[in-house]
Design an enzyme around this catalytic site. Structure first.
Site, short mmCIF file in Angstrom:
data_model
loop_
_atom_site.label_atom_id
_atom_site.label_comp_id
_atom_site.label_asym_id
_atom_site.label_seq_id
_atom_site.Cartn_x
_atom_site.Cartn_y
_atom_site.Cartn_z
N ASP A 236 4.70 0.44 12.14
CA ASP A 236 3.55 -0.35 11.76
C ASP A 236 3.29 -1.56 12.23
OD1 ASP A 236 3.52 1.46 8.33
OD2 ASP A 236 3.12 2.18 10.52
N LYS B 169 0.88 -1.07 -0.08
CA LYS B 169 0.07 0.00 0.08
C LYS B 169 0.93 1.22 -0.08
CE LYS B 169 -1.90 1.45 4.09
NZ LYS B 169 -1.29 2.81 4.38
N ASN B 170 2.00 1.50 0.83
CA ASN B 170 2.78 2.46 1.20
C ASN B 170 3.71 2.82 -0.12
OD1 ASN B 170 1.16 2.89 3.14
ND2 ASN B 170 2.72 2.27 4.68
N CYS C 127 -5.75 8.05 9.43
CA CYS C 127 -5.95 7.52 10.85
C CYS C 127 -5.26 8.41 11.85
CB CYS C 127 -4.64 6.37 10.80
SG CYS C 127 -5.38 4.93 10.13
N ARG D 250 -0.58 14.65 12.85
CA ARG D 250 0.31 14.30 11.72
C ARG D 250 0.60 15.68 11.13
NH1 ARG D 250 -1.63 8.94 10.15
NH2 ARG D 250 0.61 8.92 8.87
N ARG E 23 -8.53 -0.56 4.63
CA ARG E 23 -7.43 0.55 4.07
C ARG E 23 -6.30 -0.22 3.84
NH1 ARG E 23 -6.58 5.67 7.49
NH2 ARG E 23 -5.16 5.72 5.73
C1 EPZ Z 1 4.31 6.75 6.30
O1 EPZ Z 1 3.66 7.72 6.69
C2 EPZ Z 1 3.51 5.37 6.34
N1 EPZ Z 1 2.08 5.89 5.46
C3 EPZ Z 1 2.92 5.10 7.66
O2 EPZ Z 1 2.27 3.82 7.45
C4 EPZ Z 1 4.27 4.81 8.55
O3 EPZ Z 1 3.68 4.29 9.81
C5 EPZ Z 1 5.05 5.94 8.53
O4 EPZ Z 1 5.56 6.14 6.99
C6 EPZ Z 1 6.29 5.66 9.23
O5 EPZ Z 1 7.20 4.47 8.78
C7 EPZ Z 1 2.37 5.77 3.91
O6 EPZ Z 1 3.36 5.39 3.50
C8 EPZ Z 1 1.12 6.25 3.28
P1 EPZ Z 1 6.41 9.90 8.55
P2 EPZ Z 1 4.17 9.06 7.03
O7 EPZ Z 1 6.42 11.13 7.70
O8 EPZ Z 1 4.71 9.30 5.75
C9 EPZ Z 1 6.27 13.21 12.09
C10 EPZ Z 1 0.24 2.57 7.69
O9 EPZ Z 1 -0.27 2.02 8.67
N2 EPZ Z 1 6.37 14.22 10.82
O10 EPZ Z 1 7.63 9.13 8.13
O11 EPZ Z 1 3.02 10.14 7.48
C11 EPZ Z 1 4.94 12.55 12.00
O12 EPZ Z 1 4.28 13.04 12.95
C12 EPZ Z 1 0.88 4.03 7.84
O13 EPZ Z 1 0.25 2.16 6.87
C13 EPZ Z 1 6.54 15.52 11.20
O14 EPZ Z 1 6.65 15.89 12.34
O15 EPZ Z 1 5.09 8.99 8.22
C14 EPZ Z 1 5.36 11.01 12.52
O16 EPZ Z 1 5.34 11.35 14.07
C15 EPZ Z 1 0.64 4.50 9.30
N3 EPZ Z 1 6.56 16.50 10.11
C16 EPZ Z 1 6.84 11.02 12.24
O17 EPZ Z 1 7.38 12.01 11.73
C17 EPZ Z 1 6.22 16.18 8.82
O18 EPZ Z 1 6.12 17.20 7.87
C18 EPZ Z 1 6.91 9.83 10.97
O19 EPZ Z 1 6.18 10.27 9.92
C19 EPZ Z 1 6.15 14.67 8.82
C20 EPZ Z 1 6.25 13.55 9.57
#
Ligand code: EPZ
Length: 421
Positions: free
Chosen positions: A310, A24-25, A119, A124, A402
């Site tokens: 995850d 998915k990701n 979610c 986020r 999802r």
């Molecule tokens: C991706 O989310 C995945 N989703 C998530 O999977 C996964 O948990 C996550 O990466 C971490 O591996 C998709 O790829 C669609 P991040 P993403 O930006 O990109 C903070 C699932 O279950 N952050 O690496 O949103 C954020 O709040 C989903 O499939 C900022 O602070 O993850 C979080 O605490 C859930 N500012 C951390 O970084 C930003 O601008 C990780 O977020 C962006 C992120």
């Protein structure tokens, strides 16, 4: 959809073989990347049948990309874009729709979208996305929950350092950089396999992307990108889900179509708990579990190649009935223990203190009325119900759908007593 529920009679051992679905990701950023192709059809094989993928296809259609599904393959044609706005209704459905921002700016130099939904895993934010795109020349203003993004003179390369290796921010920057003027460097880039899959797709389209999979990614802007055909990598978290299911329910399973290298810490961790796991052939994994598992002392979630956030809820379910105590430290998301209250109602002994959760293994979980709270937490409740004594009903399946194609069908083929009503 909302009133549907899974009825599960727990206690069956699992036995059989499952082919792991496409990631998915990876599918989501890849679908976004097809916006950058000014003519011709992109073909994405192994695209999983998920509501999140459906939403991404609806977003593409909204901006004028023609896209259709033929079985496991999605075909897109972005020759005639008609609109640079993603409607609020679609943005609210899925947080990851923010990944359309980089591609739309890269192709149309302007884009209007609302703050993403999805979610609830704590706040986020998208600050890393926005500050990076601003460094590349985008003017981004926020008005009444909408982002107005414009790059009147087009985007230009920049030297970007991420304070956190954000997966989504890394993807957005890559998508904005492939047609920007000049070179973009991303320091402290995310290293997830999905980043490598996106880089491979973009390179096949004629982009110049180096270093994906390391913490420094270099993109040299090119004039034009061309359509290509690509196979989405397998979903490492879905693979982790089935491995964790055997850890919970015991039995033996063959997973096919999975790159064990992408599973990182998960296999050694499960082996340390007493699971027998072998990878064989090009892309198959065999797991056998019998008897009670031993609890690992600590599980800390980290950016790839560390233990993936995850998979935290999935492994927590396996440790809930293991021998001993496990300390979880959730370092990635603020609010990712929403499944704990439901597991506790099944008899698990878990104490949460901020980002730490202490799990004392108990001998048995008991089935009950369970509500999914988010995608992976919901999957963890299914695993708990499959391994529990007695009957369970799991509701709010929209979260689970999802990320999992036909979760009840897959588990039924390997001996679980589960049905959707
Ligand atoms: C991706 O989310 C995945 N989703 C998530 O999977 C996964 O948990 C996550 O990466 C971490 O591996 C998709 O790829 C669609 P991040 P993403 O930006 O990109 C903070 C699932 O279950 N952050 O690496 O949103 C954020 O709040 C989903 O499939 C900022 O602070 O993850 C979080 O605490 C859930 N500012 C951390 O970084 C930003 O601008 C990780 O977020 C962006 C992120």
């Amino acid at each position: 959809m909302e009133r549907q529920k899974l009825i599960i009679n727990g206690g069956n051992q699992l036995m059989g073989e499952i082919a792991v679905q496409g990631a998915k990701n990876s599918s989501l950023p890849l679908l976004s990347a097809t916006v950058l192709i000014p003519q011709g059809e992109c073909i994405l094989h192994n695209c999983p049948r998920l509501t999140d993928v459906d939403y991404a296809m609806r977003i593409l259609s909204c901006i004028g990309v023609k896209c259709r599904r033929e079985g496991g393959t999605v075909i897109t044609d972005a020759s005639a874009l008609t609109n640079n706005e993603i409607p609020q209704s679609l943005m609210r459905e899925m947080r990851s729709s923010i990944v359309f921002l980089g591609a739309m700016l890269g192709r149309m130099n302007s884009c209007k979208l609302s703050f993403p939904g999805g979610c609830e895993l704590g706040p986020r934010p998208i600050d890393l996305h926005l500050s990076a795109l601003r460094e590349m020349g985008a003017e981004i203003t926020e008005q009444h929950g909408y982002l107005m993004c414009n790059a009147p003179k087009g985007l230009h390369g920049a030297d970007i350092s991420l304070s956190f290796p954000s997966v989504g921010a890394t993807e957005n920057i890559m998508l904005a950089a492939v047609r920007a003027k000049g070179v973009t460097q991303i320091h402290n880039a995310a290293r997830e396999p999905e980043i490598c899959d996106l880089a491979e797709f973009l390179s096949s389209c004629g982009a110049k992307v180096l270093g994906a999979g390391t913490d420094i990614i270099t993109v040299e802007g090119v004039e034009k990108l061309y359509p290509c055909e690509h196979r989405v990598i397998s979903d490492r978290i879905v693979a982790a889900t089935y491995l964790s299911a055997v850890a919970c329910c015991k039995g033996e399973l063959i997973l096919t179509g999975v790159q064990s290298a992408y599973l990182g810490q998960i296999i050694p961790l499960l082996q340390s708990m007493g699971c027998k796991i072998y990878s064989f052939g090009k892309d198959s994994i065999y797991i056998r579990v019998k008897g009670r598992l031993k609890a690992p002392a600590t599980i800390r979630t980290m950016p790839y190649p560390g233990f993936p956030t995850d998979a935290q809820a999935l492994l927590m379910t396996a440790t809930a009935t293991a021998q001993g105590t496990t300390v979880f430290v959730e370092n990635i998301f603020e609010n990712r223990y929403r499944h704990v209250s439901e597991l506790s109602r099944m008899g698990a002994n878990i104490k949460v203190e901020g980002k730490v959760a202490v799990v004392e293994g108990v001998s048995t979980l008991y089935g009950g009325e369970l509500q999914a709270t988010d995608l992976r937490g919901g999957a963890a409740l299914v695993l708990a119900a499959l391994s529990a004594e007695g009957k369970s009903a799991v509701t709010r399946l929209c979260y689970i759908d999802r990320g999992y194609e036909n979760i009840e069908g897959a588990f039924r083929t390997i001996g679980a007593d589960i049905k959707r009503i």
